[in-house]
Design a protein around this motif. Structure first.
Motif, mmCIF file in Angstrom:
data_model
loop_
_atom_site.group_PDB
_atom_site.id
_atom_site.type_symbol
_atom_site.label_atom_id
_atom_site.label_comp_id
_atom_site.label_asym_id
_atom_site.label_seq_id
_atom_site.Cartn_x
_atom_site.Cartn_y
_atom_site.Cartn_z
ATOM 1 N N PHE A 40 30.064 19.541 41.322
ATOM 2 C CA PHE A 40 28.935 20.392 41.713
ATOM 3 C C PHE A 40 28.426 19.993 43.098
ATOM 4 O O PHE A 40 28.682 18.893 43.566
ATOM 5 C CB PHE A 40 27.822 20.273 40.664
ATOM 6 N N TYR A 84 27.059 29.167 35.310
ATOM 7 C CA TYR A 84 27.769 29.799 36.432
ATOM 8 C C TYR A 84 28.670 28.782 37.146
ATOM 9 O O TYR A 84 29.866 29.014 37.349
ATOM 10 C CB TYR A 84 26.750 30.403 37.406
ATOM 11 N N ALA A 85 28.081 27.658 37.534
ATOM 12 C CA ALA A 85 28.820 26.663 38.321
ATOM 13 C C ALA A 85 29.957 26.054 37.510
ATOM 14 O O ALA A 85 31.028 25.751 38.048
ATOM 15 C CB ALA A 85 27.872 25.579 38.816
ATOM 16 N N GLN A 88 32.815 28.553 37.388
ATOM 17 C CA GLN A 88 33.495 28.577 38.688
ATOM 18 C C GLN A 88 34.373 27.340 38.872
ATOM 19 O O GLN A 88 35.488 27.436 39.362
ATOM 20 C CB GLN A 88 32.466 28.632 39.831
ATOM 21 N N TYR B 84 21.786 30.575 44.595
ATOM 22 C CA TYR B 84 22.778 29.498 44.509
ATOM 23 C C TYR B 84 24.108 29.927 45.130
ATOM 24 O O TYR B 84 24.663 29.232 45.998
ATOM 25 C CB TYR B 84 22.976 29.100 43.042
ATOM 26 N N GLN B 88 26.010 28.573 48.586
ATOM 27 C CA GLN B 88 27.359 28.012 48.519
ATOM 28 C C GLN B 88 28.312 28.766 49.443
ATOM 29 O O GLN B 88 29.121 28.165 50.132
ATOM 30 C CB GLN B 88 27.904 28.076 47.084
#
Lengths: 251, 251
Positions: A40, A84-85, A88, B84, B88
């Motif tokens: 992250f 979400y992260a 991904q 976010y 990014q």
């Protein structure tokens, strides 16, 4: 999700668990270790634990302690961001949001009960404009796991999510409209993001406090947190053992 | 943010604007065009508009229409996710969250007023456990822009954010505790993510409805949306013209 992903065994699982006290028993149970190099971005407090258990790569993502205040980053914003992260970065086959919840005795919930969630919705997003009202409620089905529910003899319930630990009269009205047995602070947010990105998600919720009971929620929650996270952790192990070696379509 | 970034002229700006009707006037004003290839993952409805205006690369991110329901993806979850993902993907020097809001006449707000926000907080995240209560409120200062406020003679106000368009008694108590003049559904969520990732953020909020007035919020909001977004758009242009050629420390 793509149809073919339903036909090969599940290999990559991501737990999303909001509180450290909920996460650590699962970390210990599966002997997960904290990632030395975060997947992250710099600045976020999100912590990934990982490990191999039987045929499964298990990831557990905990949103971590708020950098300024030092308390768990609970609630819908943190849980939607980490979902979400995580999708991904790790492309999990399945997301499991596990955690504690309030339960309604009027709907049959007792302290320590562990539920598999059939439906998630929000109870604190009131937008009284046509169609926006439905967006606010955000009703979504969890990924259906009829075999898992039958084999492990798990109770099934509807979940209602909001960013407050307490419950106002308006929250209660919405929770009743959502036909919810359990109430948490993350589930429907995880469901929203998982649905957007087409990753199946299931929800395991253990009851720490009876919302329609006599005791103040915060007190009862803190009192039962340790014992109920143990029950949660046991249920999680059974679920993982059931999932191991199976395809999504066999759950 | 790093100290050196304060000393070079701002070049990359990202607007986060929740509703299409709020976003399109700004898109047209700066002749932005929709990105043909999304910088965001497949499945998300988020739309990026981009363009060059004077010395600035302007991005405008609108969370888009809900894929299932077709209404704007308003509220804290969508806005935190797009903030976010925007940081990014685009690494903006400055985030500008612009949009409509409710205003409190008891605090001096009138329909059509445009405010620069000094502080953001949440009013619907009640967690009555010590320190968690502060996490729930999530008070954050916006990036301070004393020169911009003085030069453009803008009104400054505190903002309170929640996921409902209406206001319960408990919301009102929290909004009063937050000392807020304006109420929206995104600001404090954008502030939370920008703060985590150390990107300066400012907030421009135009009043569409008087929360402590006689008219129902939803009705008044829809009635004034078009005229007030025009006022918002004018203020946004003035802000962008002021920012052009300046460093963060000169704002």
């Amino acid at each position: 999700m793509a149809a073919e992903s339903q036909k090969r065994p599940i290999s990559n699982i991501a737990f999303i668990i909001a509180m450290q006290s909920e996460a650590l028993p699962v970390v210990n149970r599966f002997q997960l270790t904290e990632d030395p190099e975060s997947v992250f971005p710099q600045g976020v407090p999100w912590v990934r634990y990982r490990g191999k258990y039987k045929d499964l790569n298990i990831n557990l993502i905990w949103p971590g302690k708020d950098p300024a205040l030092g308390v768990d980053s609970v609630g819908t914003i943190s849980s939607s961001l980490v979902t979400y992260a995580t999708i991904q970065a790790l492309q999990p086959d399945l997301i499991i949001n596990a955690g504690t919840s309030g339960g309604f005795k009027a709907k049959g919930a007792s302290i320590g009960d562990v539920f598999i969630v059939s439906d998630c919705a929000f109870h604190d997003r009131r937008i009284p404009i046509p169609v926006f009202d439905l967006f606010g409620v955000g009703l979504r089905k969890a990924f259906e796991t009829p075999n898992l529910v039958k084999e492990l003899d798990l109770k099934v319930a509807k979940l209602s999510t909001g960013d407050s630990l307490d419950m106002t009269q308006q929250d209660e009205t919405s929770i009743i409209a959502n036909d919810a047995t359990v109430k948490d602070m993350e589930g429907a947010a995880v469901a929203y993001v998982a649905d957007l990105l087409k990753v199946p998600a299931i929800f395991i919720k253990a009851v720490t406090d009876i919302v329609d009971g006599d005791k103040p929620t915060a007190e009862e929650f803190l009192q039962n947190l340790a014992s109920v996270t143990a029950a949660l952790d046991e249920a999680v192990e059974k679920v993982i053992n059931f999932i191991n070696g199976k395809c999504l379509s066999e759950l």
